[in-house]
Design a protein around this motif. Structure first.
Motif, mmCIF file in Angstrom:
data_model
loop_
_atom_site.group_PDB
_atom_site.id
_atom_site.type_symbol
_atom_site.label_atom_id
_atom_site.label_comp_id
_atom_site.label_asym_id
_atom_site.label_seq_id
_atom_site.Cartn_x
_atom_site.Cartn_y
_atom_site.Cartn_z
ATOM 1 N N GLY A 74 0.851 -1.136 0.050
ATOM 2 C CA GLY A 74 0.075 0.040 0.032
ATOM 3 C C GLY A 74 1.055 1.194 0.065
ATOM 4 N N ASP A 130 -5.658 -0.372 -2.838
ATOM 5 C CA ASP A 130 -7.085 -0.479 -2.620
ATOM 6 C C ASP A 130 -7.738 0.635 -3.134
ATOM 7 O OD1 ASP A 130 -6.807 1.295 -0.574
ATOM 8 O OD2 ASP A 130 -6.644 -0.632 0.661
ATOM 9 N N LEU A 131 -8.893 0.809 -3.065
ATOM 10 C CA LEU A 131 -9.861 1.980 -3.359
ATOM 11 C C LEU A 131 -9.400 3.416 -2.556
ATOM 12 C CD1 LEU A 131 -13.407 0.329 -4.031
ATOM 13 C CD2 LEU A 131 -11.770 1.389 -5.813
ATOM 14 N N SER A 132 -9.174 3.074 -1.498
ATOM 15 C CA SER A 132 -8.804 4.134 -0.458
ATOM 16 C C SER A 132 -7.246 4.745 -0.705
ATOM 17 C CB SER A 132 -8.809 3.651 0.792
ATOM 18 O OG SER A 132 -7.598 2.945 1.214
ATOM 19 N N ASN A 133 -6.333 3.987 -1.291
ATOM 20 C CA ASN A 133 -5.025 4.536 -1.479
ATOM 21 C C ASN A 133 -4.606 4.607 -3.019
ATOM 22 O OD1 ASN A 133 -4.054 1.759 -2.263
ATOM 23 N ND2 ASN A 133 -3.629 1.455 -0.249
ATOM 24 N N TYR A 134 -5.620 4.093 -3.846
ATOM 25 C CA TYR A 134 -5.214 4.228 -5.367
ATOM 26 C C TYR A 134 -4.835 5.388 -6.135
ATOM 27 C CZ TYR A 134 -5.990 3.623 -10.437
ATOM 28 O OH TYR A 134 -5.885 3.884 -11.758
ATOM 29 N N THR A 172 -3.566 8.305 -4.505
ATOM 30 C CA THR A 172 -2.353 8.813 -3.991
ATOM 31 C C THR A 172 -1.327 8.062 -4.804
ATOM 32 O OG1 THR A 172 -3.508 8.931 -1.589
ATOM 33 C CG2 THR A 172 -1.056 8.769 -1.743
ATOM 34 N N SER A 232 -8.133 -6.557 -2.873
ATOM 35 C CA SER A 232 -8.674 -5.663 -2.063
ATOM 36 C C SER A 232 -10.003 -5.561 -2.843
ATOM 37 C CB SER A 232 -8.174 -4.182 -2.187
ATOM 38 O OG SER A 232 -7.744 -3.630 -3.414
ATOM 39 N N ASP A 256 -16.015 -2.333 -8.682
ATOM 40 C CA ASP A 256 -14.774 -1.603 -8.163
ATOM 41 C C ASP A 256 -14.126 -1.268 -9.118
ATOM 42 O OD1 ASP A 256 -15.950 -2.016 -5.514
ATOM 43 O OD2 ASP A 256 -14.671 -3.683 -4.912
ATOM 44 N N GLU A 267 -15.013 2.104 -10.422
ATOM 45 C CA GLU A 267 -14.677 3.010 -9.411
ATOM 46 C C GLU A 267 -13.234 3.434 -9.662
ATOM 47 O OE1 GLU A 267 -14.510 6.018 -6.516
ATOM 48 O OE2 GLU A 267 -16.249 4.998 -7.615
ATOM 49 N N ILE A 295 -11.886 7.303 -10.760
ATOM 50 C CA ILE A 295 -10.725 7.759 -10.069
ATOM 51 C C ILE A 295 -9.344 8.258 -11.209
ATOM 52 C CG2 ILE A 295 -8.972 7.593 -8.414
ATOM 53 C CD1 ILE A 295 -10.775 5.557 -6.904
#
Length: 247
Positions: A167, A195-199, A201, A221, A234, A237, A241
């Protein structure tokens, strides 16, 4: 020979995700609007012949957007990956560092993307290239990122596969890898713990560095634990992004 032109969004980003079935591969490809390489793992097959048969069949349904995978970077799969790739001529091949030249030679052409796996080594600006069947059992082989890229170019490689990132754990090291890839006009494939939260960044770091083409791998993930299938919603999504970052 089937088409070997991977579809990058805005000529810069192409997703790489795993398919758990033939229908899942189709659903993924549609969700990504074609901006995806669909991973099929060599280690899921008992032999080359069965892998070739299955991957050929799936490839015809998704415009040959196949990424032949090792399976968690398993160096024991290196030879099998090369043999499969020679038969199906996929869009993309995942390889350990020492397997790049073999894959390129057996492919017999320069269009297929062949990555070479290097790992974080805890020293910014350096990477571990000891990822092959024998070298992975030895002491880590740390070299400057620029040297690793030059070696990959010598072997016919297309890109750096940076794995395992954990990550955001290796973000500082990844930033220097991205800068080196941009400086040498080499492609980059961040992998591991995305994952979807850190992609966003991770992708933004590569974009800011000026990497010409990026292939982020997003695996466990976004896989449904009950079915083993990647969730198309996902994937959609991730594409949303990507579009936002490249707007």
């Amino acid at each position: 020979m089937m088409s070997l032109t991977a579809k990058f969004y805005r000529d810069r980003v192409c997703l790489n995700v795993l398919a758990g079935s033939a229908q899942n591969a189709i659903d993924i490809w549609k969700a990504a609007e074609g901006h995806v390489l669909v991973g099929l793992l060599s280690k899921n097959y008992p032999d080359v012949a069965s892998a070739v048969s299955d991957m050929h069949a799936i490839g015809t349904t998704i415009h040959n957007a196949i990424s032949v995978g090792l399976g968690a970077g398993d160096p024991r799969q290196s030879e099998m990956v090369s043999e499969i790739a020679a038969e199906i001529q996929p869009q993309h091949v995942n390889q350990v560092f020492t397997g790049v030249a073999t894959s390129r030679a057996l492919l017999g052409q320069e269009q297929t993307i062949v990555n070479g796996l290097v790992s974080p080594c805890g020293k910014p600006g350096w990477v571990n290239i000891a990822t092959g069947p024998l070298s992975s059992k030895a002491e880590p082989g740390g070299v400057p990122v620029a040297t690793a890229i030059a070696l990959l170019k010598d072997m016919g490689g297309s890109s750096v596969k940076y794995f395992p990132m954990g990550g955001l754990k290796s973000l500082d090291e990844f930033r220097l890898v991205a800068q080196a890839c941009a400086a040498q006009d080499f492609w980059l494939e961040p992998t591991g713990g995305i994952d979807l939260s850190n992609y966003a960044t991770i992708l933004q770091v590569a974009l800011d560095a000026g990497v010409s083409q990026i292939i982020p791998h997003v695996y466990s993930s976004i896989i449904d634990g009950a079915t083993g299938l990647t969730r198309p919603q996902d994937v959609a999504e991730l594409l949303t992004i990507t579009k936002r970052l490249l707007a």
